[in-house]
Design an enzyme around this catalytic site. Sequence first.
Site, PDB file in Angstrom:
ATOM      1  CB  SER A   1     -26.573  18.368  11.546  1.00 59.16           C
ATOM      2  OG  SER A   1     -26.965  19.577  12.004  1.00 59.16           O
TER       3      SER A   1
ATOM      4  CE1 TYR B   1     -31.010  18.502   8.246  1.00 60.06           C
ATOM      5  CE2 TYR B   1     -30.366  19.049  10.444  1.00 60.06           C
ATOM      6  CZ  TYR B   1     -29.961  18.827   8.925  1.00 60.06           C
ATOM      7  OH  TYR B   1     -28.740  19.546   8.619  1.00 60.06           O
TER       8      TYR B   1
HETATM    9  N1  LIG Z   1     -26.499  24.866   6.328  1.00 61.21           N
HETATM   10  C1  LIG Z   1     -26.160  24.447   7.664  1.00 61.21           C
HETATM   11  O1  LIG Z   1     -26.513  25.151   8.540  1.00 61.21           O
HETATM   12  C2  LIG Z   1     -26.108  23.034   8.040  1.00 61.21           C
HETATM   13  C3  LIG Z   1     -25.764  22.689   9.229  1.00 61.21           C
HETATM   14  C4  LIG Z   1     -25.495  21.289   9.536  1.00 61.21           C
HETATM   15  C5  LIG Z   1     -25.524  20.359   8.512  1.00 61.21           C
HETATM   16  N2  LIG Z   1     -25.942  20.589   7.213  1.00 61.21           N
HETATM   17  C6  LIG Z   1     -25.789  19.607   6.213  1.00 61.21           C
HETATM   18  O2  LIG Z   1     -24.574  19.795   5.424  1.00 61.21           O
HETATM   19  C7  LIG Z   1     -25.173  19.015   4.287  1.00 61.21           C
HETATM   20  C8  LIG Z   1     -25.272  20.088   2.962  1.00 61.21           C
HETATM   21  O3  LIG Z   1     -26.046  21.130   3.210  1.00 61.21           O
HETATM   22  P1  LIG Z   1     -25.982  22.617   2.852  1.00 61.21           P
HETATM   23  O4  LIG Z   1     -26.281  23.382   3.937  1.00 61.21           O
HETATM   24  O5  LIG Z   1     -24.430  22.883   2.090  1.00 61.21           O
HETATM   25  O6  LIG Z   1     -27.185  23.067   1.659  1.00 61.21           O
HETATM   26  P2  LIG Z   1     -27.130  23.234   0.095  1.00 61.21           P
HETATM   27  O7  LIG Z   1     -28.595  23.173   0.061  1.00 61.21           O
HETATM   28  O8  LIG Z   1     -26.569  24.709  -0.253  1.00 61.21           O
HETATM   29  O9  LIG Z   1     -26.313  22.123  -0.677  1.00 61.21           O
HETATM   30  C9  LIG Z   1     -26.902  20.824  -0.629  1.00 61.21           C
HETATM   31  C10 LIG Z   1     -26.641  20.228  -1.765  1.00 61.21           C
HETATM   32  O10 LIG Z   1     -27.523  18.813  -1.984  1.00 61.21           O
HETATM   33  C11 LIG Z   1     -27.984  18.626  -3.347  1.00 61.21           C
HETATM   34  N3  LIG Z   1     -29.068  17.681  -3.068  1.00 61.21           N
HETATM   35  C12 LIG Z   1     -30.139  17.760  -2.421  1.00 61.21           C
HETATM   36  N4  LIG Z   1     -30.597  16.304  -2.590  1.00 61.21           N
HETATM   37  C13 LIG Z   1     -29.885  15.746  -3.301  1.00 61.21           C
HETATM   38  C14 LIG Z   1     -30.038  14.208  -3.727  1.00 61.21           C
HETATM   39  N5  LIG Z   1     -31.108  13.682  -3.631  1.00 61.21           N
HETATM   40  N6  LIG Z   1     -29.009  13.754  -4.472  1.00 61.21           N
HETATM   41  C15 LIG Z   1     -27.956  14.689  -4.631  1.00 61.21           C
HETATM   42  N7  LIG Z   1     -27.846  15.986  -4.229  1.00 61.21           N
HETATM   43  C16 LIG Z   1     -28.928  16.491  -3.690  1.00 61.21           C
HETATM   44  C17 LIG Z   1     -28.663  20.019  -3.542  1.00 61.21           C
HETATM   45  O11 LIG Z   1     -28.968  20.031  -4.923  1.00 61.21           O
HETATM   46  C18 LIG Z   1     -27.442  21.010  -2.929  1.00 61.21           C
HETATM   47  O12 LIG Z   1     -26.916  21.454  -4.110  1.00 61.21           O
HETATM   48  C19 LIG Z   1     -26.537  18.451   4.411  1.00 61.21           C
HETATM   49  O13 LIG Z   1     -26.143  17.196   4.627  1.00 61.21           O
HETATM   50  C20 LIG Z   1     -27.209  19.541   5.502  1.00 61.21           C
HETATM   51  O14 LIG Z   1     -27.916  18.648   6.257  1.00 61.21           O
HETATM   52  C21 LIG Z   1     -26.019  22.061   7.032  1.00 61.21           C
END
Ligand SMILES: NC(=O)c1ccc[n+]([C@@H]2O[C@H](COP(=O)([O-])OP(=O)(O)OC[C@H]3O[C@@H](n4cnc5c(N)ncnc54)[C@H](O)[C@@H]3O)[C@@H](O)[C@H]2O)c1
Length: 275
Positions: free
Chosen positions: A139, A152
Site C-alpha cells: 500500500s 495497518y
Molecule cells: N482499497 C484501497 O484503497 C487500498 C489501498 C492500498 C492497498 N490496498 C490493499 O489492496 C489489497 C486488496 O484490498 P481491496 O482494497 O481490494 O479490498 P477488498 O475488501 O475489496 O478485497 C479484499 C479481498 O480479500 C479477501 N480476504 C480477506 N481476508 C482473506 C483471507 N484470510 N484469505 C483470503 N482472502 C481474504 C476478502 O474476502 C476480499 O474479497 C489489500 O491487501 C489492501 O490492503 C487497498
Amino acid sequence: MQTLENKVAVITGAGSGIGEGIARAAAAAGMQVVVADIDLASAQRVADSIGEQAMACYVDVTQLDSVEAMRDAALHHFGAVHLLCNNAGVWIGALMVEADIKDWQFLVNVNLFGVIHGIKAFLPLLVEQGEGHIVNTASMGGLISGPPEGLYTTTKFAVVGLSESLLMEVADKGVGVSVLCPGLVDTNLTTKSFEVRPAQFDPGVRHDQPAPDTASGLSPLAVGERVVDAVREGEFYIITHDDYRDIIAMRHQGIIDALDAHARRYGSTSGRDTQ
Ligand SMILES: NC(=O)c1ccc[n+]([C@@H]2O[C@H](COP(=O)([O-])OP(=O)(O)OC[C@H]3O[C@@H](n4cnc5c(N)ncnc54)[C@H](O)[C@@H]3O)[C@@H](O)[C@H]2O)c1
C-alpha cells in the site's frame, strides 16, 4: 515476464476490489486465472463472469495448508503457475494506545502471514521452473505512515521490506518481484475487513477511527491493468498515485538528515562501530 498469453495467474483476494481488477486485467491479457478468496461465492461470481479461462478457488491466506491446497488446485486445473499475486488484505484504523492485541493479530495474520504463506507455497516452484513473477500487495501505507493507520502500516511496511529482499534473492533465478503500493482505490476494503474477521480475533470493544474514503479512489480495474503492465515490464515498485510524492520525499529526507547529523556529531563510522 514479457509474454503473458496462456500463462497462469493465481490471485488471492480476487473476489473483490483490487484482486478482482487484477484477475480481469490478467484475463484480458490472455492469462488463465485462479480467482482465490476466503469468500468463495464472490470468487465464483468473478470467475463465472470472466469465463472458461478462470477458476474460482477457496483460500484462507492465514493458513499455510490452505494456500498449499490452492497451489495444488491451480496446478491440477491449469498444469502450471507463472504469476502469483499475494493480494488478500484487511484494514483496521485504530490508535495504538487503544488497539486490542486481537486487532494486531488479525492484521498481521492476513496482511503479513498471507504474503509469507504465498512465498512459502509457491516460490520453490517458480525458482525450479526458472520462470515466474510474484506481486505482493502492500500500500502507499507501506511507504509512509501516520495515525490512525499504525497497525495497518506496520504490516504493509513489512510487505515492502520482504519484497525488496525477495527481489534481490531471486534476481538471477528467472523470477520477477513487484510490490504494489496504491493510494485510495474504490473497493470494499473497509466493510469486507469486518465481514471476514474470525470471531477469535474480535476484541468485542472496538475503537475504530474514521475509515478512509475509498469510494473517492481509483478504479480497481485501472490498478489491475497497471499491475499487468508492471509484470510485463518487470517493474518492482508499482505506484498508482502520484499525490504522495512530497510526503515520501520528506520521509526519506528525514533519514538522510539523521545520517548527516550522526556523521557531524560522531564522525564517519562503519562496520561494528555503527551497531
Ligand atoms: N482499497 C484501497 O484503497 C487500498 C489501498 C492500498 C492497498 N490496498 C490493499 O489492496 C489489497 C486488496 O484490498 P481491496 O482494497 O481490494 O479490498 P477488498 O475488501 O475489496 O478485497 C479484499 C479481498 O480479500 C479477501 N480476504 C480477506 N481476508 C482473506 C483471507 N484470510 N484469505 C483470503 N482472502 C481474504 C476478502 O474476502 C476480499 O474479497 C489489500 O491487501 C489492501 O490492503 C487497498
